[in-house]
Design a protein around this motif. Structure first.
Motif, PDB file in Angstrom:
ATOM      1  N   GLY A  17      45.126  34.676  30.806  1.00 15.81           N
ATOM      2  CA  GLY A  17      46.277  35.683  31.394  1.00 15.81           C
ATOM      3  C   GLY A  17      45.784  37.066  31.095  1.00 15.81           C
ATOM      4  O   GLY A  17      45.778  37.981  31.854  1.00 15.81           O
ATOM      5  N   GLY A  18      45.407  37.410  29.890  1.00 11.70           N
ATOM      6  CA  GLY A  18      44.951  38.578  29.418  1.00 11.70           C
ATOM      7  C   GLY A  18      43.728  39.076  30.074  1.00 11.70           C
ATOM      8  O   GLY A  18      43.867  40.241  30.346  1.00 11.70           O
ATOM      9  N   LEU A  19      42.709  38.247  30.039  1.00 12.88           N
ATOM     10  CA  LEU A  19      41.332  38.654  30.596  1.00 12.88           C
ATOM     11  C   LEU A  19      41.470  38.905  32.037  1.00 12.88           C
ATOM     12  O   LEU A  19      40.869  39.804  32.686  1.00 12.88           O
ATOM     13  N   LEU A  20      42.171  37.995  32.838  1.00 10.98           N
ATOM     14  CA  LEU A  20      42.447  38.241  34.158  1.00 10.98           C
ATOM     15  C   LEU A  20      43.194  39.375  34.588  1.00 10.98           C
ATOM     16  O   LEU A  20      42.811  40.104  35.708  1.00 10.98           O
ATOM     17  N   LEU A  21      44.163  39.969  33.693  1.00 10.40           N
ATOM     18  CA  LEU A  21      45.052  40.828  34.032  1.00 10.40           C
ATOM     19  C   LEU A  21      44.120  42.366  33.923  1.00 10.40           C
ATOM     20  O   LEU A  21      44.329  43.261  34.673  1.00 10.40           O
ATOM     21  N   PHE A  22      43.171  42.246  33.163  1.00 11.38           N
ATOM     22  CA  PHE A  22      42.387  43.387  33.108  1.00 11.38           C
ATOM     23  C   PHE A  22      41.682  43.752  34.621  1.00 11.38           C
ATOM     24  O   PHE A  22      41.664  44.846  35.104  1.00 11.38           O
ATOM     25  N   HIS A  23      41.351  42.595  35.183  1.00  9.21           N
ATOM     26  CA  HIS A  23      40.705  42.830  36.589  1.00  9.21           C
ATOM     27  C   HIS A  23      41.881  43.265  37.680  1.00  9.21           C
ATOM     28  O   HIS A  23      41.309  44.275  38.318  1.00  9.21           O
ATOM     29  N   GLY A  24      43.069  42.753  37.395  1.00 13.61           N
ATOM     30  CA  GLY A  24      44.156  43.600  38.333  1.00 13.61           C
ATOM     31  C   GLY A  24      44.255  44.804  38.019  1.00 13.61           C
ATOM     32  O   GLY A  24      44.695  45.601  38.662  1.00 13.61           O
ATOM     33  N   ILE A  25      44.611  45.410  36.558  1.00 18.35           N
ATOM     34  CA  ILE A  25      44.592  46.767  36.272  1.00 18.35           C
ATOM     35  C   ILE A  25      43.602  47.372  36.804  1.00 18.35           C
ATOM     36  O   ILE A  25      43.909  48.609  37.518  1.00 18.35           O
ATOM     37  N   ALA A  26      42.550  47.244  36.950  1.00 22.50           N
ATOM     38  CA  ALA A  26      41.219  47.684  37.287  1.00 22.50           C
ATOM     39  C   ALA A  26      41.560  48.170  38.861  1.00 22.50           C
ATOM     40  O   ALA A  26      41.368  49.285  39.305  1.00 22.50           O
ATOM     41  N   LYS A  27      42.124  47.174  39.481  1.00 25.76           N
ATOM     42  CA  LYS A  27      42.261  47.310  40.921  1.00 25.76           C
ATOM     43  C   LYS A  27      43.438  48.262  41.126  1.00 25.76           C
ATOM     44  O   LYS A  27      43.468  48.986  42.232  1.00 25.76           O
ATOM     45  N   LEU A  28      44.535  48.372  40.208  1.00 27.34           N
ATOM     46  CA  LEU A  28      45.349  49.268  40.424  1.00 27.34           C
ATOM     47  C   LEU A  28      44.986  50.456  40.294  1.00 27.34           C
ATOM     48  O   LEU A  28      45.521  51.372  41.075  1.00 27.34           O
ATOM     49  N   PHE A  29      43.986  51.014  39.379  1.00 27.91           N
ATOM     50  CA  PHE A  29      43.718  52.158  39.262  1.00 27.91           C
ATOM     51  C   PHE A  29      42.490  52.763  40.217  1.00 27.91           C
ATOM     52  O   PHE A  29      42.420  53.719  40.361  1.00 27.91           O
ATOM     53  N   ASN A  30      41.671  51.768  40.743  1.00 25.74           N
ATOM     54  CA  ASN A  30      40.452  52.005  41.532  1.00 25.74           C
ATOM     55  C   ASN A  30      41.019  51.420  42.828  1.00 25.74           C
ATOM     56  O   ASN A  30      39.716  51.680  43.753  1.00 25.74           O
ATOM     57  N   GLY A  31      41.755  50.877  43.263  1.00 28.30           N
ATOM     58  CA  GLY A  31      41.871  50.540  44.523  1.00 28.30           C
ATOM     59  C   GLY A  31      41.376  49.176  44.958  1.00 28.30           C
ATOM     60  O   GLY A  31      40.619  48.531  44.222  1.00 28.30           O
ATOM     61  N   ILE A  32      41.774  48.660  46.273  1.00 28.82           N
ATOM     62  CA  ILE A  32      41.174  47.482  46.735  1.00 28.82           C
ATOM     63  C   ILE A  32      40.446  47.640  47.855  1.00 28.82           C
ATOM     64  O   ILE A  32      39.981  46.551  48.715  1.00 28.82           O
ATOM     65  N   GLY A  33      39.700  48.681  47.945  1.00 27.39           N
ATOM     66  CA  GLY A  33      38.797  49.017  49.378  1.00 27.39           C
ATOM     67  C   GLY A  33      37.718  47.911  49.283  1.00 27.39           C
ATOM     68  O   GLY A  33      37.375  47.447  50.133  1.00 27.39           O
TER      69      GLY A  33
END
Length: 128
Positions: A17-33
């Motif tokens: 959960g912790g390691l995958l959450l970092f990927h989601g947070i990155a997408k929150l900040f950088n978008g999903i383009g």
């Protein structure tokens, strides 16, 4: 007295959960383009890209907290299968330059989520 099996499940949940959450947070900040472009290149609706927030934020939080862990893990499995199919399919049988499997990270998330589907959250979890 600590139960080693429950402690092991907690470690697995926190790691996945912790390691995958970092990927989601990155997408929150950088978008999903990038995801939108991958979907478009496969002739799929780009609105589906917003599902990554479920697969990389909501589901990891569920796993991390032990709240409906098996459902969260199933969502992660689906998320990883889609990611592999859209972006990494050509690497399925490839090795990286250092000799490891080219999809080690994706495999880690996928197979650890699968383990949690079978193991469940253990004793250390939110009540659900």
């Amino acid at each position: 007295m600590l139960d080693n099996a429950d402690l092991g499940k907690l470690i697995l949940r926190v790691t996945l959960g912790g390691l995958l959450l970092f990927h989601g947070i990155a997408k929150l900040f950088n978008g999903i383009g990038f995801i939108e472009s991958q979907l478009a290149s496969h002739h799929l609706p780009t609105v589906l890209a917003y599902g990554v927030y479920i697969g990389e934020i909501i589901a990891p939080l569920m796993v991390l907290l032990g709240y409906h862990t098996r459902i969260g893990a199933l969502i992660i499995i689906f998320n990883m299968i889609v990611a592999i199919a859209l972006v990494h399919g050509h690497q399925l049988l490839a090795l990286s330059s250092n000799g490891g499997w080219a999809l080690e990270l994706q495999g880690f998330f996928l197979f650890n989520a699968l383990a949690l589907v079978f193991l469940g959250p253990g004793r250390y979890k939110l009540k659900s």
